[in-house]
Write a protein that holds these residues in place. Sequence first.
Motif, mmCIF file in Angstrom:
data_model
loop_
_atom_site.group_PDB
_atom_site.id
_atom_site.type_symbol
_atom_site.label_atom_id
_atom_site.label_comp_id
_atom_site.label_asym_id
_atom_site.label_seq_id
_atom_site.Cartn_x
_atom_site.Cartn_y
_atom_site.Cartn_z
ATOM 1 N N PHE A 93 0.863 -1.176 0.000
ATOM 2 C CA PHE A 93 0.000 0.000 0.000
ATOM 3 C C PHE A 93 0.899 1.226 0.000
ATOM 4 O O PHE A 93 1.995 1.215 0.581
ATOM 5 N N PHE A 94 0.439 2.277 -0.642
ATOM 6 C CA PHE A 94 1.120 3.562 -0.595
ATOM 7 C C PHE A 94 0.299 4.528 0.253
ATOM 8 O O PHE A 94 -0.920 4.626 0.086
ATOM 9 N N LEU A 95 0.968 5.202 1.153
ATOM 10 C CA LEU A 95 0.349 6.285 1.918
ATOM 11 C C LEU A 95 1.085 7.559 1.504
ATOM 12 O O LEU A 95 2.225 7.779 1.898
ATOM 13 N N ASN A 96 0.448 8.369 0.672
ATOM 14 C CA ASN A 96 1.094 9.550 0.105
ATOM 15 C C ASN A 96 0.638 10.815 0.806
ATOM 16 O O ASN A 96 -0.565 11.063 0.926
ATOM 17 N N ILE A 97 1.599 11.619 1.259
ATOM 18 C CA ILE A 97 1.282 12.947 1.768
ATOM 19 C C ILE A 97 1.883 13.967 0.812
ATOM 20 O O ILE A 97 3.088 13.944 0.529
ATOM 21 N N VAL A 119 -3.534 13.496 2.692
ATOM 22 C CA VAL A 119 -2.961 12.154 2.656
ATOM 23 C C VAL A 119 -3.937 11.173 2.019
ATOM 24 O O VAL A 119 -5.133 11.188 2.328
ATOM 25 N N ALA A 120 -3.421 10.312 1.134
ATOM 26 C CA ALA A 120 -4.242 9.274 0.507
ATOM 27 C C ALA A 120 -3.616 7.906 0.723
ATOM 28 O O ALA A 120 -2.394 7.768 0.788
ATOM 29 N N LEU A 121 -4.468 6.887 0.838
ATOM 30 C CA LEU A 121 -4.038 5.500 0.990
ATOM 31 C C LEU A 121 -4.583 4.703 -0.194
ATOM 32 O O LEU A 121 -5.784 4.756 -0.487
ATOM 33 N N PHE A 122 -3.713 3.969 -0.879
ATOM 34 C CA PHE A 122 -4.170 3.166 -2.011
ATOM 35 C C PHE A 122 -3.212 1.993 -2.220
ATOM 36 O O PHE A 122 -2.043 2.042 -1.838
#
Length: 332
Positions: A93-97, A119-122
């Motif tokens: 999973f990527f947690l992007n800020i 922040v998004a989680l995908f």
Amino acid sequence: MTREAGQAPRVRNRRYEIWRTADVAEPDRYAYFREAVCEAFMDLTPEHDRSGPFDAVVESVPLADGAVNRVRGTPHHVQRTPAQIRRTTEQCFFLNIQLKSECVIEQTGRAVRLAPGQVALFGSDQPFRIFHPEGRDMSVASFWLPRRQVEESFPGGRIPGIRRVSDHPFLGPLIASAARTLNRGARAIDPADGSLMLESLIRLAAQAGSGSRDPGVAPETLHPVLLAAVLEHVESRLHEPALSVGGVAAHFGISKRYVHKLFERTGNSFSRHVLQCRLERTAADLAAPEYARSPIAEIAYRNGFSDLSYFNRRFRAHFQATPREVRRNRRR
């Protein structure tokens, strides 16, 4: 993605690495950047407008069983295709800020826009595209999270598609603050503390990503990220003379007693932490060339001190020298 029988997942041997396109010839920069992205993240396809120059930095910092990957520089697009997913044995999973500019992430028919601080989680097991608008340099910190650890953290095992987890009314601010703090301190943090912080971040992101409005997170999970959020909040308000335990407690919706309890973990009280931070910031400003002509009183006031007599006493006790002596000695 289902793994073929007998096919073992790739195990990464992570170490700190940094790739600067400025280190290679101009015609080779984009190819170098693409290789860096694939090495830091996984099999991805970056794209950009080839009519202009390209300059970027990719940095990968190991963090527990994952990593934080930073990308900054010329705006570009990134995609992950079905073919890339099929030939990848390792998923995450990527947690992007988003740190600078903004982006749009498209996955499974949804488009999520991230402004700085959001922040998004995908997951990596579904195709996605990330778009950064032209005209402004971009910067993002992307946490590479072990897939199994994230899946096990979702309530009821239900894993939704891409989510902007920073939107959660209670957990969102904690997630964003913890991500910023962990990104800044990733290289210096103690491995045990880093593992605890990353685990807490994963649990909070999974809970927020589930769509539940109830925090639903055990207090022991909240402690590390809430402390990180409180410390960041305090740091951003050191210039305010009225900064207090009560104000911090009200901001986070917790009791003053709980704020004091959080600070016990640092080995410091709230008031002592604030005083030390203000003194260190003042000393740094006294040595800064841009403040060479600023009166000492003005620098003290700017860093949250409202009583000069108190400031001078505390400064001398902390540094065993007067502000004037520290200013003179640090400029030699």
